[in-house]
Design a protein around this motif. Sequence first.
Motif, PDB file in Angstrom:
ATOM      1  N   SER A 122       0.805  -1.222   0.000  1.00  0.00           N
ATOM      2  CA  SER A 122       0.000   0.000   0.000  1.00  0.00           C
ATOM      3  C   SER A 122       0.834   1.266   0.000  1.00  0.00           C
ATOM      4  O   SER A 122       0.336   2.314  -0.373  1.00  0.00           O
ATOM      5  N   ASN A 123       2.090   1.217   0.422  1.00  0.00           N
ATOM      6  CA  ASN A 123       2.886   2.432   0.457  1.00  0.00           C
ATOM      7  C   ASN A 123       3.764   2.610  -0.776  1.00  0.00           C
ATOM      8  O   ASN A 123       4.594   3.494  -0.827  1.00  0.00           O
ATOM      9  N   GLN A 124       3.588   1.750  -1.794  1.00  0.00           N
ATOM     10  CA  GLN A 124       4.308   1.925  -3.042  1.00  0.00           C
ATOM     11  C   GLN A 124       3.593   2.989  -3.884  1.00  0.00           C
ATOM     12  O   GLN A 124       2.400   3.235  -3.731  1.00  0.00           O
ATOM     13  N   THR A 125       4.333   3.623  -4.788  1.00  0.00           N
ATOM     14  CA  THR A 125       3.717   4.638  -5.624  1.00  0.00           C
ATOM     15  C   THR A 125       2.674   4.009  -6.543  1.00  0.00           C
ATOM     16  O   THR A 125       2.796   2.862  -6.967  1.00  0.00           O
ATOM     17  N   PHE A 126       1.650   4.794  -6.835  1.00  0.00           N
ATOM     18  CA  PHE A 126       0.522   4.327  -7.642  1.00  0.00           C
ATOM     19  C   PHE A 126       0.139   5.459  -8.584  1.00  0.00           C
ATOM     20  O   PHE A 126       0.017   6.616  -8.177  1.00  0.00           O
ATOM     21  N   ILE A 127      -0.031   5.131  -9.861  1.00  0.00           N
ATOM     22  CA  ILE A 127      -0.333   6.140 -10.881  1.00  0.00           C
ATOM     23  C   ILE A 127      -1.789   5.982 -11.315  1.00  0.00           C
ATOM     24  O   ILE A 127      -2.245   4.867 -11.590  1.00  0.00           O
ATOM     25  N   ALA A 128      -2.496   7.097 -11.361  1.00  0.00           N
ATOM     26  CA  ALA A 128      -3.905   7.071 -11.780  1.00  0.00           C
ATOM     27  C   ALA A 128      -4.233   8.363 -12.507  1.00  0.00           C
ATOM     28  O   ALA A 128      -3.571   9.392 -12.327  1.00  0.00           O
ATOM     29  N   ALA A 129      -5.257   8.297 -13.361  1.00  0.00           N
ATOM     30  CA  ALA A 129      -5.739   9.482 -14.088  1.00  0.00           C
ATOM     31  C   ALA A 129      -7.103   9.880 -13.530  1.00  0.00           C
ATOM     32  O   ALA A 129      -7.962   9.022 -13.272  1.00  0.00           O
ATOM     33  N   TYR A 130      -7.314  11.182 -13.338  1.00  0.00           N
ATOM     34  CA  TYR A 130      -8.558  11.695 -12.760  1.00  0.00           C
ATOM     35  C   TYR A 130      -9.155  12.767 -13.670  1.00  0.00           C
ATOM     36  O   TYR A 130      -8.423  13.553 -14.301  1.00  0.00           O
ATOM     37  N   ASP A 131     -10.472  12.801 -13.720  1.00  0.00           N
ATOM     38  CA  ASP A 131     -11.199  13.881 -14.389  1.00  0.00           C
ATOM     39  C   ASP A 131     -11.720  14.828 -13.317  1.00  0.00           C
ATOM     40  O   ASP A 131     -12.383  14.391 -12.354  1.00  0.00           O
ATOM     41  N   VAL A 132     -11.426  16.111 -13.460  1.00  0.00           N
ATOM     42  CA  VAL A 132     -11.857  17.099 -12.464  1.00  0.00           C
ATOM     43  C   VAL A 132     -13.351  17.351 -12.635  1.00  0.00           C
ATOM     44  O   VAL A 132     -13.779  17.989 -13.602  1.00  0.00           O
ATOM     45  N   GLN A 133     -14.157  16.828 -11.702  1.00  0.00           N
ATOM     46  CA  GLN A 133     -15.606  16.981 -11.737  1.00  0.00           C
ATOM     47  C   GLN A 133     -16.156  17.497 -10.413  1.00  0.00           C
ATOM     48  O   GLN A 133     -17.382  17.614 -10.258  1.00  0.00           O
ATOM     49  N   ASN A 134     -15.288  17.807  -9.473  1.00  0.00           N
ATOM     50  CA  ASN A 134     -15.718  18.297  -8.167  1.00  0.00           C
ATOM     51  C   ASN A 134     -15.848  19.816  -8.203  1.00  0.00           C
ATOM     52  O   ASN A 134     -14.837  20.523  -8.306  1.00  0.00           O
ATOM     53  N   PRO A 135     -17.082  20.360  -8.126  1.00  0.00           N
ATOM     54  CA  PRO A 135     -17.257  21.830  -8.207  1.00  0.00           C
ATOM     55  C   PRO A 135     -16.503  22.570  -7.115  1.00  0.00           C
ATOM     56  O   PRO A 135     -16.177  23.751  -7.275  1.00  0.00           O
ATOM     57  N   GLY A 136     -16.218  21.892  -6.002  1.00  0.00           N
ATOM     58  CA  GLY A 136     -15.553  22.559  -4.894  1.00  0.00           C
ATOM     59  C   GLY A 136     -14.128  22.969  -5.183  1.00  0.00           C
ATOM     60  O   GLY A 136     -13.568  23.793  -4.452  1.00  0.00           O
ATOM     61  N   ILE A 137     -13.506  22.409  -6.241  1.00  0.00           N
ATOM     62  CA  ILE A 137     -12.120  22.782  -6.548  1.00  0.00           C
ATOM     63  C   ILE A 137     -12.000  23.524  -7.878  1.00  0.00           C
ATOM     64  O   ILE A 137     -10.889  23.820  -8.312  1.00  0.00           O
ATOM     65  N   PHE A 138     -13.135  23.801  -8.523  1.00  0.00           N
ATOM     66  CA  PHE A 138     -13.079  24.574  -9.774  1.00  0.00           C
ATOM     67  C   PHE A 138     -12.446  25.934  -9.501  1.00  0.00           C
ATOM     68  O   PHE A 138     -12.762  26.607  -8.499  1.00  0.00           O
ATOM     69  N   ASN A 139     -11.530  26.364 -10.400  1.00  0.00           N
ATOM     70  CA  ASN A 139     -10.885  27.675 -10.343  1.00  0.00           C
ATOM     71  C   ASN A 139     -10.027  27.856  -9.090  1.00  0.00           C
ATOM     72  O   ASN A 139      -9.737  28.987  -8.686  1.00  0.00           O
ATOM     73  N   GLN A 140      -9.625  26.742  -8.474  1.00  0.00           N
ATOM     74  CA  GLN A 140      -8.663  26.816  -7.374  1.00  0.00           C
ATOM     75  C   GLN A 140      -7.310  26.328  -7.875  1.00  0.00           C
ATOM     76  O   GLN A 140      -7.225  25.445  -8.737  1.00  0.00           O
ATOM     77  N   SER A 141      -6.241  26.905  -7.305  1.00  0.00           N
ATOM     78  CA  SER A 141      -4.895  26.494  -7.717  1.00  0.00           C
ATOM     79  C   SER A 141      -4.578  25.108  -7.149  1.00  0.00           C
ATOM     80  O   SER A 141      -5.192  24.660  -6.166  1.00  0.00           O
ATOM     81  N   ILE A 142      -3.610  24.447  -7.788  1.00  0.00           N
ATOM     82  CA  ILE A 142      -3.191  23.131  -7.306  1.00  0.00           C
ATOM     83  C   ILE A 142      -2.667  23.225  -5.878  1.00  0.00           C
ATOM     84  O   ILE A 142      -2.904  22.337  -5.048  1.00  0.00           O
ATOM     85  N   LYS A 143      -2.001  24.326  -5.561  1.00  0.00           N
ATOM     86  CA  LYS A 143      -1.494  24.530  -4.210  1.00  0.00           C
ATOM     87  C   LYS A 143      -2.639  24.603  -3.209  1.00  0.00           C
ATOM     88  O   LYS A 143      -2.571  24.013  -2.120  1.00  0.00           O
ATOM     89  N   GLN A 144      -3.711  25.317  -3.553  1.00  0.00           N
ATOM     90  CA  GLN A 144      -4.873  25.418  -2.667  1.00  0.00           C
ATOM     91  C   GLN A 144      -5.566  24.070  -2.511  1.00  0.00           C
ATOM     92  O   GLN A 144      -5.999  23.703  -1.410  1.00  0.00           O
ATOM     93  N   VAL A 145      -5.667  23.322  -3.611  1.00  0.00           N
ATOM     94  CA  VAL A 145      -6.317  22.006  -3.558  1.00  0.00           C
ATOM     95  C   VAL A 145      -5.511  21.064  -2.671  1.00  0.00           C
ATOM     96  O   VAL A 145      -6.086  20.276  -1.895  1.00  0.00           O
ATOM     97  N   ALA A 146      -4.193  21.129  -2.771  1.00  0.00           N
ATOM     98  CA  ALA A 146      -3.348  20.254  -1.954  1.00  0.00           C
ATOM     99  C   ALA A 146      -3.517  20.519  -0.472  1.00  0.00           C
ATOM    100  O   ALA A 146      -3.369  19.608   0.358  1.00  0.00           O
TER     101      ALA A 146
END
Length: 553
Positions: free
Chosen positions: A198-222
């Motif tokens: 479970s602690n090994q790196t894992f690669i995945a692709a995501y589609d941004v569909q959460n309205p709560g993070i629209f127009n927010q910077s990656i830094k803010q989302v993190a």
Amino acid sequence: MEWLNSIFFEHTPLQAVVILSLITAIGLGLGKLRFFGISLGVTFVFFAGILAGHLGLSIDPKMLTYAESLGLVLFVYELGLQVGPGFFSSFRQGGIQLNSLALGVVMLGTLMAVAISCTTGIPMSEMVGILCGATTNTPALGAAQQTLKEMGLSSTGAALSCAVTYPLGVVGVILAMLAVRKLFVRPSDIDNGEHEVSNQTFIAAYDVQNPGIFNQSIKQVAMLTHTKFVISRLWRENKVSIPTSEMLLKKDDRLLVVTTEKDAPMLTALFGQMEAKDWNKEDIDWNAIDSKLVSRHIVISRSELNGKRLGSLRLRNSYGINISRVTRNGVHLLATPRLILQLGDRLTVVGEEKAIENIEKLLGNTSKTLSEPNLAAIFIGIVLGLILGSIPIAIPGMSTPVKLGLAGGPIIVGILVGCFGPRFHLVTYTTRSANLMLRGIGLSLYLACLGLDAGAHFFETVMRPEGALWIALGFIITFVPVVVMALIAMRVTRLDFGSTCGMLCGSMANPMALNYANDTLPGDNPAVSYATVYPLAMFCRVIIAQIIVMLFV
């Protein structure tokens, strides 16, 4: 023929080198033979030395002591350097449980040895050898022998009892695992091996569909989550780019994210939707994903970068590239800004061709530099280890001050240098092959001397009644703790059988038994748990061997 006689029988430095080299070569050759699927490996050098001693070969006692001490110090220091980087991190998360169980194996075997010595009258100088043989731990034997010599006592009994009990120590762990599997293991106790760690790196692709993070910077989302992740690529309107921390996320953005498998579902809730495509296959051509960006592995070979945090290099903002993963000793690490870089780390870099060429100049990417081990750091570390091992430590109630000795001091310094050296920009990097070479030379030299010293009286000891008693007691010390802690691991802590076997092999420092577990069980759980508990178990065995000698001899 006098010259031939002098080479093999006259005590000279040349004769010592010839005899020890011959013993080592024969032992390593025979160690490759497999009996019922089991091989003793480098340990066969020990028995080759015993045979040579029995046949009447010997070398100058001072030369024997020097070579034995040098081999032991070299082996334990390089062992400390190897386990150092993962020593303290092994206590995190599930490692605490595994190490606690491994310590249970160590302590149960030690208590049994002490109790048997007190009840049967077997001197502790011999019982500690039985314990080391039963747990197949030659570094612990070396530590006990050094302590006995410092106390002015003979260490021959420890070497003989270890030699007698060692073979069943190897086989005993395998027999114990077979007994547990036959009598106590249920089908549900065996992991099918389909799940990655479970602690090994894992690669995945995501589609941004959460309205709560629209127009927010990656830094803010993190900052909205404690989950660690790295966005490797971003697709927007059929164009791919390397996102910076200030880039704003838009609806329908497509993100290629590197995280850990256990955190992947949490990121689904954060971003909105995870694609079904498996991005973790080894045959993916990352450079064919888009024509503008390329992915390349770059090795850190510039010593001035050793110990720096990845975020302090500001590679993304300065060069427009992204570091998605860091590979260290075969383990994939998440490329977080706080990750401390080490010489030899392999960075997976994503960006434009020209930018990556500039990064290569910055990081070095020169394998020739890494192929030359830093010998000065190795010998400085050995000196510091010997100084630490010579410091007398007064303990209330004990008439003789405690010393870590030739084994304890170097292994502690090796662990500390391997773990914290990069933080102080101390270059401790050696290639895996160089580390194995130095460890192999040290252990072979130590075992050859140990066997040669014990060989003169080995066979007559085996034929005496106490020899048979040593073998029986050694098997009990091997078998009972393994079975008891296996049942506790599976029934109390609900550990699967594969992880249990790896924990048991690591706590007994028995790579031969681990090979058997890997061959007969699915998945890599045995190897993972072995690597998790081995550093602490080895360290404790070395220190405990010295303590029981000082307390009970």
